[in-house]
Design an enzyme around this catalytic site. Structure first.
Site, PDB file in Angstrom:
ATOM      1  N   LYS A  91       0.854  -1.184   0.000  1.00 26.57           N
ATOM      2  CA  LYS A  91       0.000   0.000   0.000  1.00 26.57           C
ATOM      3  C   LYS A  91       0.891   1.235   0.000  1.00 26.57           C
ATOM      4  O   LYS A  91       1.870   1.278   0.741  1.00 26.57           O
ATOM      5  CB  LYS A  91      -0.879  -0.001   1.260  1.00 26.57           C
ATOM      6  CG  LYS A  91      -1.912   1.106   1.308  1.00 26.57           C
ATOM      7  CD  LYS A  91      -2.576   1.185   2.661  1.00 26.57           C
ATOM      8  CE  LYS A  91      -3.391  -0.069   2.960  1.00 26.57           C
ATOM      9  NZ  LYS A  91      -4.069   0.042   4.278  1.00 26.57           N
TER      10      LYS A  91
ATOM     11  N   CYS B 263       0.266  15.358  -5.944  1.00 27.54           N
ATOM     12  CA  CYS B 263      -0.270  14.618  -7.096  1.00 27.54           C
ATOM     13  C   CYS B 263      -1.504  13.811  -6.707  1.00 27.54           C
ATOM     14  O   CYS B 263      -1.524  13.157  -5.672  1.00 27.54           O
ATOM     15  CB  CYS B 263       0.801  13.666  -7.635  1.00 27.54           C
ATOM     16  SG  CYS B 263       0.234  12.648  -9.007  1.00 27.54           S
TER      17      CYS B 263
ATOM     18  N   CYS C  21      -3.044  12.221  -9.594  1.00 28.57           N
ATOM     19  CA  CYS C  21      -3.258  11.409 -10.800  1.00 28.57           C
ATOM     20  C   CYS C  21      -2.402  10.141 -10.806  1.00 28.57           C
ATOM     21  O   CYS C  21      -2.565   9.304 -11.672  1.00 28.57           O
ATOM     22  CB  CYS C  21      -2.968  12.233 -12.058  1.00 28.57           C
ATOM     23  SG  CYS C  21      -1.213  12.498 -12.403  1.00 28.57           S
TER      24      CYS C  21
ATOM     25  N   CYS D 178       3.102  16.908  -7.279  1.00 30.60           N
ATOM     26  CA  CYS D 178       2.716  17.046  -8.681  1.00 30.60           C
ATOM     27  C   CYS D 178       3.911  17.520  -9.508  1.00 30.60           C
ATOM     28  O   CYS D 178       4.624  18.428  -9.085  1.00 30.60           O
ATOM     29  CB  CYS D 178       1.576  18.061  -8.779  1.00 30.60           C
ATOM     30  SG  CYS D 178       1.141  18.546 -10.455  1.00 30.60           S
TER      31      CYS D 178
ATOM     32  N   HIS E 281      -0.036  15.170 -14.945  1.00 30.88           N
ATOM     33  CA  HIS E 281      -1.494  15.044 -15.135  1.00 30.88           C
ATOM     34  C   HIS E 281      -1.936  15.638 -16.476  1.00 30.88           C
ATOM     35  O   HIS E 281      -2.932  15.198 -17.035  1.00 30.88           O
ATOM     36  CB  HIS E 281      -2.250  15.709 -13.972  1.00 30.88           C
ATOM     37  CG  HIS E 281      -1.938  17.157 -13.785  1.00 30.88           C
ATOM     38  ND1 HIS E 281      -0.961  17.608 -12.931  1.00 30.88           N
ATOM     39  CD2 HIS E 281      -2.471  18.251 -14.380  1.00 30.88           C
ATOM     40  CE1 HIS E 281      -0.908  18.938 -12.991  1.00 30.88           C
ATOM     41  NE2 HIS E 281      -1.816  19.345 -13.871  1.00 30.88           N
TER      42      HIS E 281
HETATM   43 FE1  FES Z   1      -0.368  14.068 -10.790  1.00 26.58          FE
HETATM   44 FE2  FES Z   1      -0.107  16.644 -11.305  1.00 26.58          FE
HETATM   45  S1  FES Z   1      -1.712  15.675 -10.315  1.00 26.58           S
HETATM   46  S2  FES Z   1       1.265  15.052 -11.763  1.00 26.58           S
END
Ligand code: FES
Length: 75
Positions: free
Chosen positions: A23, A40, A42, A51, A55
């Site tokens: 996890k 981040c 994504c 991030c 994304h």
């Molecule tokens: Fe994942 Fe920006 S939200 S790289």
């Protein structure tokens, strides 16, 4: 084999981050955020848990609309 309606070969959210872990859990002390931190959501960032703009490519490729979580520290 399907578990909870989601097979392991499709529908994965995490494709690359700490795949040897059972996890992925991250913990950030709020005191360590000086002004702003961009996290981040994504799961494509090469600078996890922050991030790195990945994304944008994901959204373009997949027709998705995900973006980061921005945490501000007003102090
Ligand atoms: Fe994942 Fe920006 S939200 S790289």
């Amino acid at each position: 084999k399907a578990r909870g309606g989601c097979s392991r070969s499709s529908g994965l959210v995490n494709h690359q981050i700490l795949k040897k872990s059972d996890k992925v859990v991250d913990s950030i002390d709020i005191e360590d955020i000086s002004e702003k931190a961009v996290f981040c959501r994504c799961w494509r960032s090469k600078n996890w848990p922050y991030c790195d703009g990945s994304h944008n490519a994901h959204n373009k490729d997949q027709g998705d609309n995900v973006g980061p979580l921005i945490v501000s520290n007003k102090k």
